[in-house]
Design a protein around this motif. Structure first.
Motif, PDB file in Angstrom:
ATOM      1  N   LEU A   9       0.825  -1.214   0.000  1.00  0.00           N
ATOM      2  CA  LEU A   9       0.000   0.000   0.000  1.00  0.00           C
ATOM      3  C   LEU A   9       0.852   1.253   0.000  1.00  0.00           C
ATOM      4  CD1 LEU A   9      -2.968   0.993   0.131  1.00  0.00           C
ATOM      5  CD2 LEU A   9      -2.754   0.982   2.618  1.00  0.00           C
ATOM      6  N   HIS A  10       1.976   1.216   0.719  1.00  0.00           N
ATOM      7  CA  HIS A  10       2.846   2.390   0.829  1.00  0.00           C
ATOM      8  C   HIS A  10       4.011   2.333  -0.155  1.00  0.00           C
ATOM      9  CE1 HIS A  10       0.663   2.679   4.659  1.00  0.00           C
ATOM     10  NE2 HIS A  10       0.983   3.959   4.660  1.00  0.00           N
ATOM     11  N   SER A  11       3.892   1.500  -1.160  1.00  0.00           N
ATOM     12  CA  SER A  11       4.980   1.374  -2.136  1.00  0.00           C
ATOM     13  C   SER A  11       5.064   2.574  -3.069  1.00  0.00           C
ATOM     14  CB  SER A  11       4.794   0.095  -2.963  1.00  0.00           C
ATOM     15  OG  SER A  11       3.573   0.145  -3.700  1.00  0.00           O
ATOM     16  N   GLY A  12       4.044   3.417  -3.070  1.00  0.00           N
ATOM     17  CA  GLY A  12       4.059   4.601  -3.922  1.00  0.00           C
ATOM     18  C   GLY A  12       3.115   4.527  -5.085  1.00  0.00           C
ATOM     19  N   ASN A  13       2.464   3.393  -5.280  1.00  0.00           N
ATOM     20  CA  ASN A  13       1.563   3.216  -6.411  1.00  0.00           C
ATOM     21  C   ASN A  13       0.106   3.483  -6.072  1.00  0.00           C
ATOM     22  OD1 ASN A  13       3.754   2.345  -7.999  1.00  0.00           O
ATOM     23  ND2 ASN A  13       3.545   0.255  -7.215  1.00  0.00           N
ATOM     24  N   PHE A  14      -0.158   3.842  -4.836  1.00  0.00           N
ATOM     25  CA  PHE A  14      -1.544   4.033  -4.402  1.00  0.00           C
ATOM     26  C   PHE A  14      -1.774   5.418  -3.815  1.00  0.00           C
ATOM     27  CE2 PHE A  14      -0.665  -0.488  -4.295  1.00  0.00           C
ATOM     28  CZ  PHE A  14      -1.740  -1.015  -4.993  1.00  0.00           C
ATOM     29  N   GLY A  15      -0.988   6.371  -4.260  1.00  0.00           N
ATOM     30  CA  GLY A  15      -1.162   7.734  -3.787  1.00  0.00           C
ATOM     31  C   GLY A  15      -0.115   8.116  -2.750  1.00  0.00           C
TER      32      GLY A  15
END
Length: 266
Positions: A180-186
Protein backbone atom coordinates in the motif's frame (compact mmCIF):
# COMPACT_ATOMS: atom_id res chain seq x y z
CA UNK A 1 -14.03 -15.64 47.12
CA UNK A 2 -14.55 -14.48 43.53
CA UNK A 3 -12.09 -15.61 40.87
CA UNK A 4 -10.64 -12.10 40.43
CA UNK A 5 -9.95 -11.92 44.18
CA UNK A 6 -7.61 -14.92 44.02
CA UNK A 7 -3.95 -13.95 43.94
CA UNK A 8 -3.18 -11.31 41.33
CA UNK A 9 -5.57 -12.55 38.67
CA UNK A 10 -7.14 -9.08 38.52
CA UNK A 11 -4.00 -7.73 36.78
CA UNK A 12 -4.31 -9.40 33.34
CA UNK A 13 -8.09 -8.99 33.55
CA UNK A 14 -7.78 -5.26 34.22
CA UNK A 15 -5.19 -4.91 31.44
CA UNK A 16 -7.44 -6.48 28.78
CA UNK A 17 -10.62 -4.73 29.95
CA UNK A 18 -8.99 -1.31 30.25
CA UNK A 19 -7.20 -1.51 26.88
CA UNK A 20 -10.38 -2.71 25.17
CA UNK A 21 -12.25 0.20 26.75
CA UNK A 22 -9.61 2.62 25.42
CA UNK A 23 -10.14 1.33 21.88
CA UNK A 24 -13.93 1.25 22.16
CA UNK A 25 -14.44 4.69 23.71
CA UNK A 26 -12.05 6.44 21.33
CA UNK A 27 -13.63 4.61 18.37
CA UNK A 28 -17.16 5.63 19.38
CA UNK A 29 -16.07 9.25 19.89
CA UNK A 30 -14.24 9.44 16.56
CA UNK A 31 -17.13 7.87 14.61
CA UNK A 32 -19.72 10.07 16.32
CA UNK A 33 -17.76 13.20 15.37
CA UNK A 34 -17.22 11.85 11.81
CA UNK A 35 -13.46 11.94 12.20
CA UNK A 36 -13.08 8.39 10.85
CA UNK A 37 -15.08 5.86 8.87
CA UNK A 38 -16.98 3.25 10.91
CA UNK A 39 -15.68 0.35 8.82
CA UNK A 40 -12.37 -0.94 10.19
CA UNK A 41 -10.17 2.13 10.71
CA UNK A 42 -6.62 1.79 11.91
CA UNK A 43 -6.49 1.59 15.69
CA UNK A 44 -4.35 4.71 15.67
CA UNK A 45 -6.96 6.57 13.60
CA UNK A 46 -9.38 6.36 16.53
CA UNK A 47 -6.96 8.50 18.56
CA UNK A 48 -5.66 10.94 15.97
CA UNK A 49 -7.86 14.01 16.33
CA UNK A 50 -9.14 15.86 19.40
CA UNK A 51 -10.99 15.14 21.62
CA UNK A 52 -10.63 11.37 21.17
CA UNK A 53 -6.84 11.59 21.03
CA UNK A 54 -6.83 12.90 24.61
CA UNK A 55 -8.92 9.97 25.79
CA UNK A 56 -6.91 7.51 23.70
CA UNK A 57 -3.57 8.75 25.02
CA UNK A 58 -4.57 8.93 28.68
CA UNK A 59 -6.15 5.48 28.73
CA UNK A 60 -3.30 3.82 26.82
CA UNK A 61 -0.75 5.33 29.21
CA UNK A 62 -2.56 3.61 32.07
CA UNK A 63 -2.75 0.42 29.98
CA UNK A 64 1.03 0.56 29.53
CA UNK A 65 1.49 0.71 33.32
CA UNK A 66 -0.86 -2.24 33.81
CA UNK A 67 1.05 -4.14 31.14
CA UNK A 68 4.39 -3.51 32.86
CA UNK A 69 2.93 -4.75 36.16
CA UNK A 70 1.53 -7.88 34.50
CA UNK A 71 4.80 -8.68 32.74
CA UNK A 72 6.81 -8.14 35.93
CA UNK A 73 4.53 -10.41 37.99
CA UNK A 74 4.83 -13.10 35.34
CA UNK A 75 8.62 -12.74 35.45
CA UNK A 76 8.70 -13.12 39.24
CA UNK A 77 6.38 -16.11 39.10
CA UNK A 78 8.48 -18.02 36.57
CA UNK A 79 11.65 -17.10 38.48
CA UNK A 80 10.20 -18.46 41.73
CA UNK A 81 9.00 -21.68 40.11
CA UNK A 82 12.23 -22.56 38.27
CA UNK A 83 15.16 -21.01 40.15
CA UNK A 84 17.76 -23.56 38.97
CA UNK A 85 16.78 -24.07 35.32
CA UNK A 86 19.40 -22.11 33.34
CA UNK A 87 17.47 -22.10 30.05
CA UNK A 88 14.27 -20.97 31.75
CA UNK A 89 16.10 -18.22 33.65
CA UNK A 90 17.55 -16.79 30.42
CA UNK A 91 14.24 -17.01 28.56
CA UNK A 92 12.47 -15.40 31.51
CA UNK A 93 14.86 -12.43 31.53
CA UNK A 94 14.55 -12.08 27.77
CA UNK A 95 10.77 -12.07 28.12
CA UNK A 96 10.94 -9.32 30.74
CA UNK A 97 13.06 -7.08 28.48
CA UNK A 98 10.89 -7.71 25.43
CA UNK A 99 7.72 -7.06 27.40
CA UNK A 100 8.96 -3.76 28.83
CA UNK A 101 10.06 -2.60 25.36
CA UNK A 102 6.59 -3.43 24.06
CA UNK A 103 5.02 -1.36 26.86
CA UNK A 104 7.35 1.52 26.02
CA UNK A 105 6.17 1.30 22.42
CA UNK A 106 2.56 1.42 23.58
CA UNK A 107 3.24 4.63 25.49
CA UNK A 108 4.88 6.15 22.39
CA UNK A 109 1.88 5.20 20.23
CA UNK A 110 -0.43 6.76 22.80
CA UNK A 111 1.35 10.10 22.88
CA UNK A 112 2.60 10.58 19.30
CA UNK A 113 -0.22 10.64 16.73
CA UNK A 114 0.60 9.47 13.22
CA UNK A 115 -0.56 12.73 11.64
CA UNK A 116 1.74 14.76 13.91
CA UNK A 117 4.94 12.70 14.21
CA UNK A 118 4.63 9.77 11.86
CA UNK A 119 8.17 8.42 12.39
CA UNK A 120 7.80 8.36 16.17
CA UNK A 121 4.35 6.78 15.90
CA UNK A 122 5.55 4.02 13.57
CA UNK A 123 8.57 3.37 15.81
CA UNK A 124 6.21 2.95 18.76
CA UNK A 125 3.97 0.61 16.77
CA UNK A 126 6.97 -1.51 15.75
CA UNK A 127 8.03 -1.76 19.38
CA UNK A 128 4.52 -2.58 20.54
CA UNK A 129 3.66 -5.24 18.00
CA UNK A 130 7.18 -6.47 17.22
CA UNK A 131 8.49 -6.83 20.76
CA UNK A 132 5.04 -7.91 21.94
CA UNK A 133 4.97 -10.75 19.41
CA UNK A 134 8.44 -11.88 20.48
CA UNK A 135 7.33 -11.70 24.11
CA UNK A 136 4.39 -14.00 23.37
CA UNK A 137 6.73 -16.39 21.54
CA UNK A 138 9.21 -16.49 24.45
CA UNK A 139 6.42 -17.08 26.98
CA UNK A 140 5.06 -19.91 24.85
CA UNK A 141 8.50 -21.54 24.82
CA UNK A 142 8.61 -21.13 28.59
CA UNK A 143 5.22 -22.83 28.86
CA UNK A 144 6.63 -25.73 26.84
CA UNK A 145 9.81 -25.94 28.93
CA UNK A 146 7.84 -25.93 32.19
CA UNK A 147 5.42 -28.72 31.31
CA UNK A 148 4.29 -31.15 32.62
CA UNK A 149 5.48 -30.47 36.19
CA UNK A 150 4.53 -26.79 36.38
CA UNK A 151 2.49 -25.99 33.26
CA UNK A 152 -0.24 -28.12 31.79
CA UNK A 153 -0.18 -29.06 28.11
CA UNK A 154 -3.52 -27.37 27.52
CA UNK A 155 -2.14 -23.93 28.41
CA UNK A 156 0.84 -24.45 26.12
CA UNK A 157 -1.33 -25.38 23.13
CA UNK A 158 -3.65 -22.42 23.69
CA UNK A 159 -0.70 -20.03 23.81
CA UNK A 160 0.86 -21.65 20.76
CA UNK A 161 -2.36 -21.16 18.78
CA UNK A 162 -2.47 -17.52 19.87
CA UNK A 163 1.14 -17.01 18.76
CA UNK A 164 0.32 -18.53 15.36
CA UNK A 165 -2.74 -16.27 15.12
CA UNK A 166 -0.53 -13.29 15.95
CA UNK A 167 2.09 -14.33 13.39
CA UNK A 168 -0.44 -14.73 10.56
CA UNK A 169 -1.98 -11.36 11.40
CA UNK A 170 1.43 -9.66 11.55
CA UNK A 171 2.48 -11.16 8.20
CA UNK A 172 -0.76 -10.04 6.53
CA UNK A 173 -0.49 -6.56 8.01
CA UNK A 174 3.15 -6.06 7.03
CA UNK A 175 2.70 -7.45 3.51
CA UNK A 176 -0.39 -5.40 2.62
CA UNK A 177 0.92 -2.27 4.32
CA UNK A 178 4.22 -2.49 2.40
CA UNK A 179 2.38 -2.83 -0.91
CA UNK A 180 0.00 0.00 0.00
CA UNK A 181 2.85 2.39 0.83
CA UNK A 182 4.98 1.37 -2.14
CA UNK A 183 4.06 4.60 -3.92
CA UNK A 184 1.56 3.22 -6.41
CA UNK A 185 -1.54 4.03 -4.40
CA UNK A 186 -1.16 7.73 -3.79
CA UNK A 187 0.84 9.91 -1.42
CA UNK A 188 0.33 11.02 2.18
CA UNK A 189 -1.55 7.83 3.03
CA UNK A 190 -0.57 8.28 6.67
CA UNK A 191 -2.66 11.48 6.76
CA UNK A 192 -5.73 9.87 5.22
CA UNK A 193 -8.56 9.13 7.66
CA UNK A 194 -11.46 8.56 5.25
CA UNK A 195 -11.53 5.81 2.62
CA UNK A 196 -14.10 5.08 -0.08
CA UNK A 197 -14.55 1.71 -1.82
CA UNK A 198 -13.67 3.46 -5.08
CA UNK A 199 -10.27 4.59 -3.78
CA UNK A 200 -7.22 2.91 -5.20
CA UNK A 201 -5.78 0.51 -2.63
CA UNK A 202 -9.01 0.28 -0.65
CA UNK A 203 -8.91 -3.53 -0.43
CA UNK A 204 -5.29 -3.50 0.77
CA UNK A 205 -6.22 -0.87 3.34
CA UNK A 206 -9.09 -2.98 4.68
CA UNK A 207 -6.92 -6.10 4.90
CA UNK A 208 -4.22 -4.13 6.74
CA UNK A 209 -6.60 -2.66 9.28
CA UNK A 210 -8.38 -6.00 9.81
CA UNK A 211 -5.01 -7.66 10.41
CA UNK A 212 -4.04 -4.94 12.90
CA UNK A 213 -7.24 -5.43 14.92
CA UNK A 214 -6.80 -9.21 14.69
CA UNK A 215 -3.26 -8.93 16.04
CA UNK A 216 -4.50 -6.85 18.95
CA UNK A 217 -7.13 -9.47 19.77
CA UNK A 218 -4.44 -12.16 19.81
CA UNK A 219 -2.58 -10.08 22.41
CA UNK A 220 -5.74 -9.81 24.49
CA UNK A 221 -6.28 -13.56 24.32
CA UNK A 222 -2.70 -14.26 25.34
CA UNK A 223 -2.84 -12.09 28.45
CA UNK A 224 -6.16 -13.67 29.42
CA UNK A 225 -4.35 -17.03 29.67
CA UNK A 226 -2.44 -15.52 32.61
CA UNK A 227 -5.56 -15.32 34.77
CA UNK A 228 -5.39 -18.88 36.08
CA UNK A 229 -1.63 -18.66 36.62
CA UNK A 230 -1.93 -15.36 38.50
CA UNK A 231 -4.49 -16.87 40.87
CA UNK A 232 -1.56 -18.76 42.39
CA UNK A 233 0.72 -15.83 43.15
CA UNK A 234 0.73 -12.79 45.44
CA UNK A 235 3.34 -10.12 46.10
CA UNK A 236 4.15 -8.10 49.22
CA UNK A 237 5.66 -4.61 49.42
CA UNK A 238 7.49 -3.64 52.60
CA UNK A 239 9.17 -0.43 53.77
CA UNK A 240 12.45 -0.96 55.67
CA UNK A 241 13.26 1.94 58.01
CA UNK A 242 16.96 2.72 58.58
CA UNK A 243 16.51 5.61 60.97
CA UNK A 244 14.04 7.55 63.08
CA UNK A 245 14.29 10.75 61.01
CA UNK A 246 14.61 11.78 57.36
CA UNK A 247 17.44 14.24 58.04
CA UNK A 248 20.99 13.73 56.83
CA UNK A 249 22.34 12.72 60.24
CA UNK A 250 23.98 9.66 61.69
CA UNK A 251 21.80 6.59 61.15
CA UNK A 252 19.79 5.45 64.11
CA UNK A 253 19.20 1.69 64.03
CA UNK A 254 15.73 0.57 64.97
CA UNK A 255 16.32 -3.17 65.28
CA UNK A 256 15.22 -4.01 61.76
CA UNK A 257 11.63 -2.88 62.27
CA UNK A 258 9.49 -3.16 59.11
CA UNK A 259 6.33 -1.34 58.21
CA UNK A 260 4.18 -3.34 55.87
CA UNK A 261 2.57 -1.31 53.07
CA UNK A 262 0.76 -4.07 51.22
CA UNK A 263 0.26 -7.64 52.28
CA UNK A 264 -1.44 -10.54 50.59
CA UNK A 265 -1.33 -14.19 51.52
CA UNK A 266 1.11 -16.22 49.46
Amino acid sequence: MWWFQQGLSFLPSALVIWTSAAFIFSYITAVTLHHIDPALPYISDTGTLAPEKCLFGAMLNIAAVLCVATIYVRYKQVHALSPEENVIIKLNKAGLVLGILSCLGLAVVANFQKTALFAAHVSGAVLTFGMGSLYMFVQTILSYQMQPKIHGKQVFWIRLLLVIWCGVSAFSMLTCSSILHSGNFGTDLEQKLHWNPEDKGYVLHMITTAAEWSMSFSFFGFFLTYIRDFQKISLRVEANLHGLTLYDTAPCPINGERTRLLSRDI
